[in-house]
Design an enzyme around this catalytic site. Sequence first.
Site, PDB file in Angstrom:
ATOM      1  N   ARG A   1     -42.569   8.647 -20.349  1.00 57.96           N
ATOM      2  CA  ARG A   1     -43.060   7.654 -21.321  1.00 57.96           C
ATOM      3  C   ARG A   1     -43.737   8.479 -22.407  1.00 57.96           C
ATOM      4  NH1 ARG A   1     -41.804   3.011 -18.788  1.00 57.96           N
ATOM      5  NH2 ARG A   1     -42.108   2.930 -16.531  1.00 57.96           N
TER       6      ARG A   1
ATOM      7  N   ARG B   1     -46.549 -25.720  11.167  1.00 62.36           N
ATOM      8  CA  ARG B   1     -45.201 -26.159  11.556  1.00 62.36           C
ATOM      9  C   ARG B   1     -44.591 -25.218  12.595  1.00 62.36           C
ATOM     10  NH1 ARG B   1     -41.798 -25.956   7.155  1.00 62.36           N
ATOM     11  NH2 ARG B   1     -43.429 -24.979   5.937  1.00 62.36           N
TER      12      ARG B   1
ATOM     13  N   ARG C   1     -18.359  12.467 -19.472  1.00 65.14           N
ATOM     14  CA  ARG C   1     -16.913  12.636 -19.233  1.00 65.14           C
ATOM     15  C   ARG C   1     -16.073  11.843 -20.231  1.00 65.14           C
ATOM     16  NH1 ARG C   1     -16.558  13.526 -12.638  1.00 65.14           N
ATOM     17  NH2 ARG C   1     -17.676  15.504 -12.718  1.00 65.14           N
TER      18      ARG C   1
ATOM     19  N   ARG D   1     -43.056  -5.146 -13.650  1.00 66.14           N
ATOM     20  CA  ARG D   1     -43.925  -5.260 -14.821  1.00 66.14           C
ATOM     21  C   ARG D   1     -44.321  -6.720 -15.013  1.00 66.14           C
ATOM     22  NH1 ARG D   1     -44.592  -1.102 -18.277  1.00 66.14           N
ATOM     23  NH2 ARG D   1     -42.715  -0.088 -17.588  1.00 66.14           N
TER      24      ARG D   1
ATOM     25  N   VAL E   1     -41.055   2.931  -4.187  1.00 68.13           N
ATOM     26  CA  VAL E   1     -39.956   2.989  -3.211  1.00 68.13           C
ATOM     27  C   VAL E   1     -38.722   2.264  -3.769  1.00 68.13           C
ATOM     28  CG1 VAL E   1     -39.274   2.045  -0.959  1.00 68.13           C
ATOM     29  CG2 VAL E   1     -41.449   3.230  -1.207  1.00 68.13           C
TER      30      VAL E   1
ATOM     31  N   ASP F   1     -36.376  -3.730 -13.594  1.00 65.72           N
ATOM     32  CA  ASP F   1     -37.110  -4.985 -13.827  1.00 65.72           C
ATOM     33  C   ASP F   1     -36.200  -6.159 -14.204  1.00 65.72           C
ATOM     34  OD1 ASP F   1     -39.301  -3.375 -13.432  1.00 65.72           O
ATOM     35  OD2 ASP F   1     -39.799  -3.191 -15.556  1.00 65.72           O
TER      36      ASP F   1
ATOM     37  N   GLU G   1     -41.455 -17.362   2.673  1.00 64.69           N
ATOM     38  CA  GLU G   1     -42.119 -18.670   2.746  1.00 64.69           C
ATOM     39  C   GLU G   1     -42.719 -19.054   1.397  1.00 64.69           C
ATOM     40  OE1 GLU G   1     -41.858 -16.762   5.493  1.00 64.69           O
ATOM     41  OE2 GLU G   1     -40.780 -18.410   6.446  1.00 64.69           O
TER      42      GLU G   1
ATOM     43  N   GLY H   1     -34.787   0.810 -20.442  1.00 61.68           N
ATOM     44  CA  GLY H   1     -35.176  -0.596 -20.551  1.00 61.68           C
ATOM     45  C   GLY H   1     -35.827  -0.920 -21.883  1.00 61.68           C
TER      46      GLY H   1
ATOM     47  N   GLY I   1     -38.891  -0.507 -23.433  1.00 65.59           N
ATOM     48  CA  GLY I   1     -39.572   0.504 -24.253  1.00 65.59           C
ATOM     49  C   GLY I   1     -38.558   1.474 -24.838  1.00 65.59           C
TER      50      GLY I   1
HETATM   51  O1  F6P Z   1     -40.159  -0.550 -15.767  1.00 61.38           O
HETATM   52  C1  F6P Z   1     -39.922  -0.051 -14.497  1.00 61.38           C
HETATM   53  C2  F6P Z   1     -41.192   0.045 -13.717  1.00 61.38           C
HETATM   54  O2  F6P Z   1     -40.869   0.581 -12.452  1.00 61.38           O
HETATM   55  C3  F6P Z   1     -41.985  -1.244 -13.568  1.00 61.38           C
HETATM   56  O3  F6P Z   1     -41.463  -2.088 -12.569  1.00 61.38           O
HETATM   57  C4  F6P Z   1     -43.369  -0.719 -13.274  1.00 61.38           C
HETATM   58  O4  F6P Z   1     -44.366  -1.631 -13.647  1.00 61.38           O
HETATM   59  C5  F6P Z   1     -43.433   0.511 -14.142  1.00 61.38           C
HETATM   60  O5  F6P Z   1     -42.098   0.922 -14.346  1.00 61.38           O
HETATM   61  C6  F6P Z   1     -44.221   1.638 -13.560  1.00 61.38           C
HETATM   62  O6  F6P Z   1     -44.310   2.627 -14.541  1.00 61.38           O
HETATM   63  P1  F6P Z   1     -44.721   4.128 -14.310  1.00 61.38           P
HETATM   64  O7  F6P Z   1     -43.540   4.829 -13.685  1.00 61.38           O
HETATM   65  O8  F6P Z   1     -45.007   4.641 -15.684  1.00 61.38           O
HETATM   66  O9  F6P Z   1     -45.901   4.114 -13.404  1.00 61.38           O
END
Ligand code: F6P
Length: 323
Positions: free
Chosen positions: A72, A211, A25, A171, A254, A127, A187, A102, A104
């Site tokens: 990726r 405790r 936009r 990661r 999740v 991350d 904890e 991020g 990469g």
């Molecule tokens: O970089 C984000 C992330 O969710 C990391 O926390 C995790 O290690 C990785 O990607 C998992 O990658 P993929 O989706 O390729 O399994």
Amino acid sequence: MKNLAVLTSGGDAPGMNAAIRAVVRTSFSRGVHAWGVLNGYSGLIEGNFKRLGPRDVGNIIQRGGTILGSARCPEFRTEEGVELAVRRLRGAGIDGLVVIGGNGSQSGANALRRIGFPVIGVASTIDNDLFGSEVTIGVDTALNVALNAIDNLKVTASSHRRALLVEVMGRKCGFLALMAGIAGGAEAIVIPEAEFPPEQLAERIQDAYERGKPHAIVVVAEGAAYNAERLCRYFEEHELLRGFEFRSTVLGYVLRGAAPTCRDRLLATRLGAEAAERMVASESGILVGEEKGAIVTTPLEEVVAGNKPLDSWFLNTADTLAR
Ligand code: F6P
């Protein structure tokens, strides 16, 4: 600048759609056509582009994931891959690219910069390990999902007087575990930046039992030498816990799939809009991020070489707060 493209790459992060929307936009408002690249750098290499107008990005600000798809792409790590991608971009008449992602993804953006293609990065990863932005798109949502889970786990742990090891993504970075652990009243917190032997962790859990605590929540970063599964196996094999029964839960993907929080929608909107403005103004080779509430830019070559340490106050205070 007549045409710019936008892609999302690496692990998806809640807020990516809000960033795409802001890029599209904002460029439209400046008279520049926007193109979406499907499936990250793979789509770039294949020339998989789709024209995006303001209506194409309607009703997505509240959605997790990425409407463009992500991937990726090992091929993009090669010189031939990068050159092919630039040929595809130039062939489609695209003058600049916004990369939302991020570490990469920004390394990929830096490779494009090195061979002279105009590129601007937008800081996005759950991350929060990207140099050049104190906070990245997706972190707030991921933390809130982790916290909801921890709150629920504490309830069931207390009912059964159990120790629960909760593993979160990140990661090699312990940011999510540290922050979710502190905000969730854990904890103990196990992160790669401050490793300690499993025996010491067991002592701490045992101490909580003695405790009189009804539960022990241990938040474990997936990148720690002993992840949740390995810790449980170690405790079992060495019979280290005598009080609490223990179980583990891996939160995994999740954390990535939720609808973005208000904070993430606003952050993504600001960063996406700023990236488009700067691209239209012919800037290139930078990452757009946020530091102390302000929008900042950092050269991509510094971003890829940089290292972002954890906040030392939180790091040093975590143990005190867990007592
Ligand atoms: O970089 C984000 C992330 O969710 C990391 O926390 C995790 O290690 C990785 O990607 C998992 O990658 P993929 O989706 O390729 O399994």
